[in-house]
Scaffold this motif. Structure first.
Motif, PDB file in Angstrom:
ATOM      1  N   ALA A 150      49.018  42.512  30.384  1.00  0.00           N
ATOM      2  CA  ALA A 150      48.288  41.560  31.217  1.00  0.00           C
ATOM      3  C   ALA A 150      46.873  42.061  31.442  1.00  0.00           C
ATOM      4  O   ALA A 150      46.564  43.239  31.217  1.00  0.00           O
ATOM      5  CB  ALA A 150      48.997  41.370  32.562  1.00  0.00           C
ATOM      6  N   VAL A 151      46.023  41.157  31.899  1.00  0.00           N
ATOM      7  CA  VAL A 151      44.689  41.496  32.390  1.00  0.00           C
ATOM      8  C   VAL A 151      44.642  41.120  33.865  1.00  0.00           C
ATOM      9  O   VAL A 151      44.945  39.980  34.228  1.00  0.00           O
ATOM     10  CB  VAL A 151      43.591  40.762  31.602  1.00  0.00           C
ATOM     11  CG1 VAL A 151      42.211  41.041  32.210  1.00  0.00           C
ATOM     12  CG2 VAL A 151      43.622  41.159  30.125  1.00  0.00           C
ATOM     13  N   VAL A 152      44.283  42.084  34.712  1.00  0.00           N
ATOM     14  CA  VAL A 152      44.287  41.891  36.165  1.00  0.00           C
ATOM     15  C   VAL A 152      42.847  41.814  36.658  1.00  0.00           C
ATOM     16  O   VAL A 152      42.008  42.648  36.291  1.00  0.00           O
ATOM     17  CB  VAL A 152      45.028  43.042  36.869  1.00  0.00           C
ATOM     18  CG1 VAL A 152      44.993  42.880  38.385  1.00  0.00           C
ATOM     19  CG2 VAL A 152      46.479  43.129  36.368  1.00  0.00           C
ATOM     20  N   VAL A 153      42.551  40.824  37.497  1.00  0.00           N
ATOM     21  CA  VAL A 153      41.198  40.641  38.036  1.00  0.00           C
ATOM     22  C   VAL A 153      41.275  40.327  39.528  1.00  0.00           C
ATOM     23  O   VAL A 153      42.272  39.780  39.993  1.00  0.00           O
ATOM     24  CB  VAL A 153      40.452  39.495  37.311  1.00  0.00           C
ATOM     25  CG1 VAL A 153      40.261  39.806  35.836  1.00  0.00           C
ATOM     26  CG2 VAL A 153      41.176  38.171  37.497  1.00  0.00           C
ATOM     27  N   PRO A 154      40.225  40.657  40.288  1.00  0.00           N
ATOM     28  CA  PRO A 154      40.188  40.236  41.692  1.00  0.00           C
ATOM     29  C   PRO A 154      39.940  38.738  41.779  1.00  0.00           C
ATOM     30  O   PRO A 154      39.178  38.174  40.989  1.00  0.00           O
ATOM     31  CB  PRO A 154      39.022  41.042  42.274  1.00  0.00           C
ATOM     32  CG  PRO A 154      38.148  41.345  41.109  1.00  0.00           C
ATOM     33  CD  PRO A 154      39.051  41.462  39.918  1.00  0.00           C
ATOM     34  N   ASP A 155      40.560  38.090  42.717  1.00  0.00           N
ATOM     35  CA  ASP A 155      40.498  36.638  42.796  1.00  0.00           C
ATOM     36  C   ASP A 155      39.084  36.121  43.066  1.00  0.00           C
ATOM     37  O   ASP A 155      38.679  35.096  42.528  1.00  0.00           O
ATOM     38  CB  ASP A 155      41.458  36.150  43.892  1.00  0.00           C
ATOM     39  CG  ASP A 155      41.723  34.663  43.799  1.00  0.00           C
ATOM     40  OD1 ASP A 155      41.794  34.149  42.671  1.00  0.00           O
ATOM     41  OD2 ASP A 155      41.836  34.011  44.850  1.00  0.00           O
ATOM     42  N   ARG A 156      38.335  36.827  43.889  1.00  0.00           N
ATOM     43  CA  ARG A 156      37.023  36.319  44.308  1.00  0.00           C
ATOM     44  C   ARG A 156      35.888  36.698  43.364  1.00  0.00           C
ATOM     45  O   ARG A 156      34.827  36.110  43.421  1.00  0.00           O
ATOM     46  CB  ARG A 156      36.684  36.845  45.711  1.00  0.00           C
ATOM     47  CG  ARG A 156      37.475  36.194  46.820  1.00  0.00           C
ATOM     48  CD  ARG A 156      36.888  36.559  48.155  1.00  0.00           C
ATOM     49  NE  ARG A 156      37.524  35.856  49.254  1.00  0.00           N
ATOM     50  CZ  ARG A 156      37.128  35.921  50.508  1.00  0.00           C
ATOM     51  NH1 ARG A 156      36.081  36.684  50.832  1.00  0.00           N
ATOM     52  NH2 ARG A 156      37.748  35.257  51.462  1.00  0.00           N
ATOM     53  N   HIS A 157      36.071  37.701  42.555  1.00  0.00           N
ATOM     54  CA  HIS A 157      34.961  38.188  41.737  1.00  0.00           C
ATOM     55  C   HIS A 157      35.355  38.208  40.264  1.00  0.00           C
ATOM     56  O   HIS A 157      35.199  39.225  39.575  1.00  0.00           O
ATOM     57  CB  HIS A 157      34.525  39.580  42.201  1.00  0.00           C
ATOM     58  CG  HIS A 157      34.040  39.603  43.612  1.00  0.00           C
ATOM     59  ND1 HIS A 157      32.792  39.139  43.977  1.00  0.00           N
ATOM     60  CD2 HIS A 157      34.645  40.004  44.757  1.00  0.00           C
ATOM     61  CE1 HIS A 157      32.638  39.275  45.289  1.00  0.00           C
ATOM     62  NE2 HIS A 157      33.747  39.795  45.784  1.00  0.00           N
ATOM     63  N   ALA A 158      35.868  37.086  39.795  1.00  0.00           N
ATOM     64  CA  ALA A 158      36.218  36.922  38.393  1.00  0.00           C
ATOM     65  C   ALA A 158      36.091  35.445  38.055  1.00  0.00           C
ATOM     66  O   ALA A 158      36.251  34.589  38.937  1.00  0.00           O
ATOM     67  CB  ALA A 158      37.644  37.410  38.128  1.00  0.00           C
ATOM     68  N   PRO A 159      35.790  35.116  36.814  1.00  0.00           N
ATOM     69  CA  PRO A 159      35.611  33.711  36.451  1.00  0.00           C
ATOM     70  C   PRO A 159      36.924  32.950  36.466  1.00  0.00           C
ATOM     71  O   PRO A 159      38.002  33.518  36.250  1.00  0.00           O
ATOM     72  CB  PRO A 159      35.041  33.780  35.029  1.00  0.00           C
ATOM     73  CG  PRO A 159      35.511  35.097  34.503  1.00  0.00           C
ATOM     74  CD  PRO A 159      35.543  36.022  35.676  1.00  0.00           C
TER      75      PRO A 159
END
Length: 269
Positions: A150-159
Motif C-alpha cells: 500500500a501507499v499511506v498518506v496523511p488525509d489533509r496533505h495529499a492529493p
C-alpha cells in the motif's frame, strides 16, 4: 514487534472497507453525484473498466478509441474530442476516452497491518506531505511494480484521487491501495505494532539504504521535496537511511527516489 492480527485471518480485498471519499473533477449534473470523479487516458480508463470494484457511471470515447476498449459493463457514449474536453479539467490529456466513476472502497491502516501479518516480508510506502498528484501517481505506479502492499498518506496533505493522479499512476490506482490516515505519526506506531520496521529516507542519514541491511516487513517513509521528513515523522522512524548520491545533484525527485528505494528493498525480498 508482534502482529496485532492472526495469520489465520483472510487477506483483505483490494480496498477492504467501503468508505466513500470525494475528490477530483466532479460532474455538475445528475450523471456524477457528489463523489463521482472523471478518470481519463487509455491506461487509467482501461484499468478502471476491468476492475470489478469500480462502479462506473458513464463512459465517453471517440468512435475510434471506443473500438479498442475492453468489454465494459456500460456502453460508451461516442463523442468528439472537443466534447470530451468540456467534461474534464482544462488541459487534461484524455487521449479520446474518459470514465465517470465512484471512489473505490478504502483501506484503513489496520487493513495494511492485517495484510502484512500474512507474510514475513512486505513493503509499505509512506508519504509525508507529498502533495503533487503527478508524483503520488508515479509512486503508486512504482509501488505496484515492485509489489508493495500500500501507499499511506496523511488525509489533509495529499492529493485527492483525481484524473491527473490516476493518469500519472497509469492504471496502478486500481491495484494499489492509497491509504489516507488522519494522524501520520499514529499510523507509523500502528505499523510498528503490526511488525513493521520504519525507515525514513533522509539525505543526512548515516547509512545508505543498501548498507542498512533492512529486511522483513518494512515501511519506507519519504518526505516532501525541499522540506523532507518533518521532525515528528523522523522521531517515529526506527532507521534513517539515504540513497547513494555522487554529489553532482543535491537530490532526486521524490517519485524517482521512491522507485530507487523500492527497487533496493524489493530485490532482496
Amino acid at each position: 514487534m508482534k502482529s496485532t492480527h492472526s495469520s489465520d485471518d483472510a487477506p483483505p480485498s483490494r480496498r477492504g472497507r467501503p468508505q466513500s471519499r470525494g475528490g477530483g473533477h466532479r460532474d455538475g449534473g445528475d450523471r456524477g453525484g457528489g463523489a463521482s470523479v472523471w478518470l481519463y487516458g487509455t491506461h487509467a480508463v482501461t484499468a478502471a473498466l476491468i476492475n470489478p470494484e469500480r462502479r462506473v457511471r458513464r463512459l465517453v470515447a471517440t468512435a475510434e478509441v471506443a473500438r479498442a476498449l475492453p468489454p465494459s459493463r456500460i456502453a460508451p457514449d461516442l463523442l468528439a474530442r472537443p466534447e470530451i474536453d468540456r467534461l474534464l479539467p482544462a488541459g487534461a490529456v484524455h487521449q479520446g476516452v474518459a470514465v465517470l466513476v465512484e471512489p473505490l472502497p478504502a483501506w484503513g491502516i489496520e487493513d495494511v497491518v492485517r495484510a502484512g501479518a500474512l507474510t514475513e516480508r512486505a513493503i509499505v510506502v509512506v508519504l509525508d506531505q507529498v502533495t503533487d498528484p503527478h508524483n503520488v501517481g508515479a509512486i503508486l505506479r512504482s509501488a505496484a511494480a515492485f509489489g508493495a502492499l500500500a501507499v499511506v498518506v496523511p488525509d489533509r496533505h495529499a492529493p485527492e484521487e483525481t484524473g491527473a493522479l490516476a493518469k500519472s499512476a497509469s492504471g496502478a490506482l486500481e491495484r494499489m491501495p492509497l491509504v489516507r490516515v488522519t494522524n501520520l505519526a499514529r499510523a507509523l506506531e500502528m505499523l510498528k505494532d503490526g511488525g513493521f520496521w520504519i525507515a525514513g529516507l533522509a539525505a543526512d542519514a548515516p547509512k545508505t539504504l543498501a548498507k542498512a541491511g533492512l529486511s522483513g516487513r518494512m515501511a519506507m517513509v519519504l518526505g516532501a521535496e525541499g522540506d523532507g521528513l518533518r521532525r515528528l515523522t523522523r522521531e517515529h522512524c526506527d532507521h534513517l537511511v539515504r540513497l547513494p548520491m555522487t554529489g553532482e545533484m543535491e537530490s532526486l525527485n521524490v517519485s524517482n527516489a521512491a522507485a530507487v528505494a523500492l527497487y533496493e528493498l524489493a530485490r532482496d525480498q
